[in-house]
Design an enzyme around this catalytic site. Structure first.
Site, PDB file in Angstrom:
ATOM      1  N   ASP A   1      14.814  22.968  65.629  1.00  0.00           N
ATOM      2  CA  ASP A   1      15.894  22.033  65.294  1.00  0.00           C
ATOM      3  C   ASP A   1      16.840  22.619  64.241  1.00  0.00           C
ATOM      4  OD1 ASP A   1      17.229  19.617  65.504  1.00  0.00           O
ATOM      5  OD2 ASP A   1      15.438  18.388  65.187  1.00  0.00           O
TER       6      ASP A   1
ATOM      7  N   ASP B   1      21.941  13.797  69.669  1.00  0.00           N
ATOM      8  CA  ASP B   1      20.832  13.122  70.356  1.00  0.00           C
ATOM      9  C   ASP B   1      21.304  12.083  71.364  1.00  0.00           C
ATOM     10  OD1 ASP B   1      19.320  14.610  68.687  1.00  0.00           O
ATOM     11  OD2 ASP B   1      18.404  12.932  67.623  1.00  0.00           O
TER      12      ASP B   1
END
Ligand code: GLA
Length: 401
Positions: A147, A202
């Protein structure tokens, strides 16, 4: 001579380091991930249950292989700097869970982040990349999602290449999933580094909303994410995929039609298929969508060509995807809020794919039409197709030679 030899050695060394472990994701990876439903609310018991359900539901047979433990699994570093596992969530340790997952014929995915802390504030890999890669390998990981939180001032290609080299040095082949949200256009530099790269922020489980999380960051509904894939298809292919984020099939406010359309479009995009729903409570309809092997075969087609859209008036889109052996996938997608009736003359236009130089020409050849949701042959391209499509739903066809 010595100078020549040194240059040669250096080039060979750099070249070896510059390779990701290839051939691990020749088709888009498939699996299940903790984040979309559980965020930080999971433990070893829940993940075991999910592994069992992947097997008993038939999802594993349909191709879902990776059980991915997302953010919130890491503990503090030990006195030597090695990463530990959060003992509250994993009282028996992650190695046990990993062995269990492997014993069920599944694979383990883990998560880390290129900053010092993950998005959830847990220990991450900055400055410990090679040590962490060793830990992932010892834990038996087959997949790493990496990430991009808390990375202010870090160079993205450099940070991802460092972890790629660390994984390679750890000598356990792992799919490398680059999750930097498209901020630094990873499609331009990611193919030699990772096997998939997120193209957006997201996803969230709604059809067309933007969730602004109190102004801190946005997450996006299915239609919002779809629009952000425009122009990226040329960068994807076997071993290096655009990742429009995980599936929200069966989640949130998505209706069955919307879940089916979402899944179909992800298959047309040759997207990774990472389910994110609660497998304990999924409906029959959700399971049927997730395990439609004929739709999955479109996603997993060995040519690995990402499909493309021809926008049509009145909210009706037609998507095309060339397939191995000369077949095509065609998806009629009703974006509108009313049912739409299509009358489609296959012989009217020749469809050209400018990226792969392939052509769908129904004058020169007649194809059999197979409806991939009804799972039956419905007609041929010799006749005009007439069909009514519900709002936010699709007609997904395979044109068979
Ligand atoms: C980021 C990623 C998500 C998820 C969370 C975990 O937002 O993009 O997919 O991994 O972090 O905190």
């Amino acid at each position: 001579m010595i100078k020549l030899l040194l240059t040669f050695t250096l080039v060979v060394t750099l070249d070896c380091q510059a390779q990701k472990v290839d051939s691990l994701a020749l088709t888009p990876p498939m699996g299940w991930n903790t984040f979309n439903t559980f965020a930080g609310n999971f433990n070893e018991k829940l993940i075991r249950e999910m592994a069992d359900l992947l097997v008993s539901s038939g999802m594993k047979d349909a191709g879902y292989a990776y059980v991915i433990v997302d953010d919130n699994w890491t503990g503090p570093r030990d006195s030597l700097g090695f990463l530990t596992v959060d003992a509250n969530r994993f009282p028996s340790g992650l190695k046990d869970l990993s062995e269990y997952i492997h014993s069920r014929g599944l694979k383990l995915g883990l998560y880390s982040d290129a900053g010092y802390k993950t998005c959830g504030g847990y220990t991450a890999s900055r400055g410990h990349e090679f040590q962490d890669a060793l830990v992932f390998a010892r834990l038996g990981a087959d997949y790493l999602k990496y990430d991009w939180c808390n990375t202010e001032g870090i160079n993205a290609p450099g940070a991802y290449a460092t972890m790629r080299d660390a994984l390679r040095a750890a000598k356990r082949p792992m799919v490398f999933s680059m999750c930097e949200w498209g901020n630094n256009k990873p499609w331009l530099w990611g193919a030699g580094i990772g096997h998939l790269w997120r193209t957006t922020g997201d996803i969230t489980a709604c059809w067309n909303c933007i969730d602004d999380h109190g102004g801190k960051y946005n997450s996006y509904g299915v239609m919002q994410i779809l629009e952000k894939q425009e122009g990226l298809r040329a960068y994807a292919g076997p071993g290096h995929w655009n990742d429009p984020d995980m599936l929200e099939v069966g989640n949130g406010t998505l209706t069955v039609n919307e879940s089916r359309a979402h899944f179909t479009l992800w298959c047309m995009l040759a997207a990774p298929l990472i389910a994110g729903n609660d497998l304990r409570t999924m409906s029959k309809a959700t399971l049927e969508i997730l395990t439609n092997k004929e739709a999955i075969a479109i996603d997993q087609d060995s040519l690995g060509i990402q499909g493309f859209r021809q926008t049509q008036p009145d909210s009706l889109e037609i998507w095309y995807k060339p397939l191995q052996g000369g077949d095509w996938a065609v998806c009629f997608f009703n974006r509108g809020s009313k049912a739409a009736t299509i009358r489609h003359d296959w012989r009217k236009d020749v469809i050209r794919d400018d990226v792969t130089m392939s052509e769908l020409n129904c004058v020169r050849r007649t194809y059999v039409l197979r409806d991939l949701w009804k799972k039956k042959r419905i007609d041929t391209t010799a006749n005009t197709l007439v069909s009514t499509i519900a709002p936010h739903d699709v007609l997904m066809l395979r044109l068979e030679k």
